[in-house]
Design a protein around this motif. Structure first.
Motif, PDB file in Angstrom:
ATOM      1  N   ARG A 167      -7.664   6.604  -4.420  1.00 31.71           N
ATOM      2  CA  ARG A 167      -6.487   6.336  -5.280  1.00 31.71           C
ATOM      3  C   ARG A 167      -5.465   5.471  -4.299  1.00 31.71           C
ATOM      4  NH1 ARG A 167      -3.825  10.945  -8.573  1.00 31.71           N
ATOM      5  NH2 ARG A 167      -5.487  10.295 -10.130  1.00 31.71           N
ATOM      6  N   ILE A 168      -4.994   4.337  -4.620  1.00 38.91           N
ATOM      7  CA  ILE A 168      -4.342   3.449  -3.765  1.00 38.91           C
ATOM      8  C   ILE A 168      -2.732   3.171  -4.612  1.00 38.91           C
ATOM      9  CG2 ILE A 168      -3.947   1.547  -2.445  1.00 38.91           C
ATOM     10  CD1 ILE A 168      -7.094   1.219  -3.329  1.00 38.91           C
ATOM     11  N   ALA A 169      -1.543   3.405  -3.858  1.00 37.41           N
ATOM     12  CA  ALA A 169      -0.387   3.354  -4.494  1.00 37.41           C
ATOM     13  C   ALA A 169       0.134   2.041  -3.671  1.00 37.41           C
ATOM     14  CB  ALA A 169       0.430   4.328  -4.409  1.00 37.41           C
ATOM     15  N   PHE A 170       0.812   1.061  -4.548  1.00 37.68           N
ATOM     16  CA  PHE A 170       1.468  -0.111  -3.630  1.00 37.68           C
ATOM     17  C   PHE A 170       2.986   0.102  -4.009  1.00 37.68           C
ATOM     18  CE2 PHE A 170      -2.694  -1.745  -4.557  1.00 37.68           C
ATOM     19  CZ  PHE A 170      -2.965  -2.493  -3.735  1.00 37.68           C
ATOM     20  N   ILE A 171       3.637  -0.080  -2.903  1.00 34.54           N
ATOM     21  CA  ILE A 171       5.293   0.150  -2.880  1.00 34.54           C
ATOM     22  C   ILE A 171       5.656  -1.069  -3.533  1.00 34.54           C
ATOM     23  CG2 ILE A 171       7.250   0.471  -1.658  1.00 34.54           C
ATOM     24  CD1 ILE A 171       5.764   2.120   0.528  1.00 34.54           C
ATOM     25  N   GLU A 172       6.483  -1.120  -4.484  1.00 36.52           N
ATOM     26  CA  GLU A 172       7.052  -2.241  -5.034  1.00 36.52           C
ATOM     27  C   GLU A 172       8.548  -2.269  -4.678  1.00 36.52           C
ATOM     28  OE1 GLU A 172       7.154  -4.589  -9.515  1.00 36.52           O
ATOM     29  OE2 GLU A 172       7.293  -2.447  -9.418  1.00 36.52           O
ATOM     30  N   ARG A 173       8.990  -3.470  -4.312  1.00 32.01           N
ATOM     31  CA  ARG A 173      10.220  -3.792  -3.681  1.00 32.01           C
ATOM     32  C   ARG A 173      10.624  -4.931  -4.446  1.00 32.01           C
ATOM     33  NH1 ARG A 173      11.541  -2.385   1.913  1.00 32.01           N
ATOM     34  NH2 ARG A 173      13.159  -3.693   1.760  1.00 32.01           N
ATOM     35  N   LYS A 174      11.950  -4.593  -5.233  1.00 32.59           N
ATOM     36  CA  LYS A 174      12.567  -5.676  -6.083  1.00 32.59           C
ATOM     37  C   LYS A 174      13.100  -6.912  -5.380  1.00 32.59           C
ATOM     38  CE  LYS A 174      11.117  -3.338  -9.678  1.00 32.59           C
ATOM     39  NZ  LYS A 174      10.125  -3.685 -10.955  1.00 32.59           N
ATOM     40  N   GLN A 192       1.169  13.131  -2.749  1.00 32.23           N
ATOM     41  CA  GLN A 192       0.146  14.011  -2.096  1.00 32.23           C
ATOM     42  C   GLN A 192      -1.242  13.645  -3.073  1.00 32.23           C
ATOM     43  OE1 GLN A 192       0.283  17.708  -0.336  1.00 32.23           O
ATOM     44  NE2 GLN A 192       1.341  15.922   0.939  1.00 32.23           N
ATOM     45  N   SER A 193      -1.168  13.013  -3.906  1.00 35.56           N
ATOM     46  CA  SER A 193      -2.651  12.712  -4.559  1.00 35.56           C
ATOM     47  C   SER A 193      -3.197  11.379  -4.111  1.00 35.56           C
ATOM     48  CB  SER A 193      -2.295  12.490  -5.958  1.00 35.56           C
ATOM     49  OG  SER A 193      -1.705  11.286  -6.337  1.00 35.56           O
ATOM     50  N   LEU A 194      -2.348  10.743  -3.190  1.00 26.33           N
ATOM     51  CA  LEU A 194      -2.848   9.278  -2.743  1.00 26.33           C
ATOM     52  C   LEU A 194      -4.066   9.312  -1.386  1.00 26.33           C
ATOM     53  CD1 LEU A 194       0.419   7.387  -2.702  1.00 26.33           C
ATOM     54  CD2 LEU A 194      -1.250   7.417  -4.431  1.00 26.33           C
ATOM     55  N   ASP A 195      -4.819   8.313  -1.498  1.00 22.71           N
ATOM     56  CA  ASP A 195      -5.734   8.396  -0.317  1.00 22.71           C
ATOM     57  C   ASP A 195      -5.260   7.198   0.453  1.00 22.71           C
ATOM     58  OD1 ASP A 195      -8.113  10.002  -1.061  1.00 22.71           O
ATOM     59  OD2 ASP A 195      -8.165   8.848  -2.844  1.00 22.71           O
ATOM     60  N   ALA A 196      -4.429   6.264  -0.004  1.00 17.27           N
ATOM     61  CA  ALA A 196      -3.923   5.085   0.991  1.00 17.27           C
ATOM     62  C   ALA A 196      -2.578   4.729   0.055  1.00 17.27           C
ATOM     63  CB  ALA A 196      -4.743   4.087   0.807  1.00 17.27           C
ATOM     64  N   LEU A 197      -1.545   4.340   0.962  1.00 13.09           N
ATOM     65  CA  LEU A 197      -0.118   3.765   0.640  1.00 13.09           C
ATOM     66  C   LEU A 197      -0.001   2.497   1.154  1.00 13.09           C
ATOM     67  CD1 LEU A 197       2.375   4.431  -0.999  1.00 13.09           C
ATOM     68  CD2 LEU A 197       3.377   5.322   1.406  1.00 13.09           C
ATOM     69  N   VAL A 198       0.337   1.465   0.444  1.00 13.04           N
ATOM     70  CA  VAL A 198       0.397   0.127   0.879  1.00 13.04           C
ATOM     71  C   VAL A 198       2.067  -0.483   0.611  1.00 13.04           C
ATOM     72  CG1 VAL A 198      -0.457  -2.116   0.681  1.00 13.04           C
ATOM     73  CG2 VAL A 198      -2.013  -0.041   0.445  1.00 13.04           C
ATOM     74  N   GLY A 199       2.422  -0.888   1.872  1.00 10.25           N
ATOM     75  CA  GLY A 199       3.806  -1.440   1.676  1.00 10.25           C
ATOM     76  C   GLY A 199       4.312  -2.274   2.538  1.00 10.25           C
ATOM     77  N   VAL A 200       5.127  -3.324   2.413  1.00 11.27           N
ATOM     78  CA  VAL A 200       5.934  -4.316   3.386  1.00 11.27           C
ATOM     79  C   VAL A 200       6.619  -3.380   4.142  1.00 11.27           C
ATOM     80  CG1 VAL A 200       7.118  -6.248   3.965  1.00 11.27           C
ATOM     81  CG2 VAL A 200       5.473  -6.109   1.912  1.00 11.27           C
ATOM     82  N   HIS A 201       6.643  -3.807   5.494  1.00 12.54           N
ATOM     83  CA  HIS A 201       7.848  -3.000   6.452  1.00 12.54           C
ATOM     84  C   HIS A 201       8.811  -2.749   5.810  1.00 12.54           C
ATOM     85  CE1 HIS A 201       9.651  -2.063  10.202  1.00 12.54           C
ATOM     86  NE2 HIS A 201      10.630  -2.738   9.875  1.00 12.54           N
ATOM     87  N   GLY A 202       9.136  -1.177   5.706  1.00 13.93           N
ATOM     88  CA  GLY A 202      10.464  -1.148   5.023  1.00 13.93           C
ATOM     89  C   GLY A 202      10.390   0.572   4.979  1.00 13.93           C
ATOM     90  N   ALA A 203      11.684   0.939   4.447  1.00 18.71           N
ATOM     91  CA  ALA A 203      11.918   2.493   4.446  1.00 18.71           C
ATOM     92  C   ALA A 203      10.966   3.381   3.821  1.00 18.71           C
ATOM     93  CB  ALA A 203      13.542   2.771   4.054  1.00 18.71           C
ATOM     94  N   GLY A 204      10.539   2.618   2.723  1.00 16.81           N
ATOM     95  CA  GLY A 204       9.533   3.176   1.763  1.00 16.81           C
ATOM     96  C   GLY A 204       8.215   3.799   2.596  1.00 16.81           C
TER      97      GLY A 204
END
Length: 414
Positions: free
Chosen positions: A221-228, A278-290
């Motif tokens: 499971r991978i989650a992508f942080i979406e920045r608006k 807690q359910s993720l194997d990987a979190l992906v995001g651009v440099h930022g507070a998230g």
């Protein structure tokens, strides 16, 4: 080119700059050792305004102290002290940023608690200058105090008769990224335990009934942080679609990948966000507070920090890479943009933008403008990195051994 929400308000002080004069005749001069107004800050950003505009970085005003008066109410003239709680007053660096608040306020207090300097009967009392206290102040602090976090302004409200008297109050200036230990040959993060603190935050919420989202063992499971807004992934949906169609490398325990979007902007939804993290194997995001949320993922999971074009170095590394590699709770990976086709500089990076009268002229602004650009992500390079994460399956020895022999192993470029 400049929308109304990017411009400073008419009431901003044009001469209210980031650097402080240490000259005795300077406007911000203070006596050495005065922790209520340190020479190097602390500062906060006015919420809702770009931090690289003039007047949007503010220095805290020095608090006023006075003796009692016959005009004061009874609870001030003849106080009944409550020694069950001790307010700890401090001036938080960049309190509107959850990453900075976690790293520079909560983590030092957490270390003080574990070191026996303070206990959980401390009532954390940030100076907020009338600004609304973000929800994450309480979420992050729950494991280290028995009391609600309450700003100095709210705690000092004259209407709160009988609730304003304490026998002792602590004024504190915690060491952090932005306030280094003087004359000590140790890194700013010495003794701080970010990953441990993050897991304690999770454990506290689980003790209060947090239910972690289930995940089949054969799903990666991978989650992508979406920045608006700024630092957006321009081809976000394309990357997400390619991730969904991705075939994982052979030899892993996972049968398929599950790729989803996660929004971490609303701190009111923190329990819900924790459950997802807690359910993720990987979190992906651009440099930022998230990305500070990697501290709330399960141990031995991974997060990928995507760096905008030409952005990097010691300053940005202090936020996520350095703490993660020090604590060794989660795995740090980086995808660095270099090629111009991936870069989307903002209008402020043009010569016309840099010369605009509302843009700050401080040296650090150039770096902040590079930080805030949008970019496209090379899905192929990102999936190669995610494949390494899946194949490694949380094995710390494998990660460190491969990174030692090949520094490019946890790093990617595009």
């Amino acid at each position: 080119m400049f929308s109304e929400d990017m411009k400073p308000g008419k009431t901003f002080w044009k001469d209210d700059v980031f650097d402080i004069s240490e000259r005795p005749d300077g406007p911000f001069y203070h006596e050495p050792g005065d922790i209520t107004l340190p020479a190097d800050g602390p500062f906060y950003n006015l919420p809702g305004y770009l931090d690289n505009f003039k007047g949007t970085k503010k220095m805290y005003r020095k608090p006023l102290f006075r003796g009692n008066s016959t005009a004061d109410p009874d609870d001030i003239r003849s106080p009944h002290f409550d020694d069950c709680a001790v307010p700890l007053v401090w001036w938080p660096w960049w309190p509107e940023n959850p990453s900075d608040f976690f790293l520079t306020s909560v983590a030092p207090f957490h270390a003080m608690l574990h070191g026996g300097v303070i206990d959980k009967n401390i009532k954390y009392t940030p100076v907020m200058e009338g600004l609304k206290q973000p929800g994450y102040f309480q979420w992050y602090s729950d494991p280290i105090t028995n009391f609600p976090v309450e700003s100095l302004e709210d705690m000092s409200d004259r209407r709160r008769l009988g609730e304003r008297c304490w026998e002792r109050i602590i004024l504190c200036k915690p060491f952090s990224i932005w306030f280094l230990r003087p004359n000590v040959d140790k890194p700013w993060h010495d003794g701080l335990m970010y990953g441990t603190l993050g897991q304690e935050v999770v454990d506290f919420q689980i003790s209060k009934g947090l239910r972690v989202i289930d995940k089949p063992a054969d799903v990666f499971r991978i989650a992508f942080i979406e920045r608006k807004h700024k630092r957006r992934i321009v081809n976000f949906q394309e990357v997400l679609d390619k991730c969904q169609a991705w075939q994982l490398p052979t030899g892993t325990k996972y049968k398929h990948a599950e790729c989803r979007t996660i929004n971490l902007d609303d701190s009111k939804k923190f329990p819900e966000q924790l459950s997802q993290l807690q359910s993720l194997d990987a979190l992906v995001g651009v440099h930022g507070a998230g990305l500070i949320n990697h501290n709330f993922m399960k141990p031995n999971s991974s997060f990928v920090e995507i760096m905008p074009c030409k952005f990097g170095g010691e300053w940005p590394s202090q936020y996520f890479q350095v703490p993660a590699e020090k604590e060794r709770v989660t795995f740090y990976w980086r995808l660095q943009a270099h090629k111009r086709k991936h870069c989307y500089p903002s209008p402020l990076q043009t010569r016309k933008g840099r010369n605009h009268p509302d843009v700050s002229t401080e040296e650090w602004v150039a770096g902040s403008l590079i930080r805030d650009q949008d970019l496209t992500v090379d899905a192929r390079q990102l999936l190669i990195m995610l494949g390494r994460i899946a194949s490694m399956d949380g094995d710390r020895d494998e990660y460190e051994d491969k990174a030692r022999h090949d520094p490019a192993y946890p790093r990617g470029t595009q």
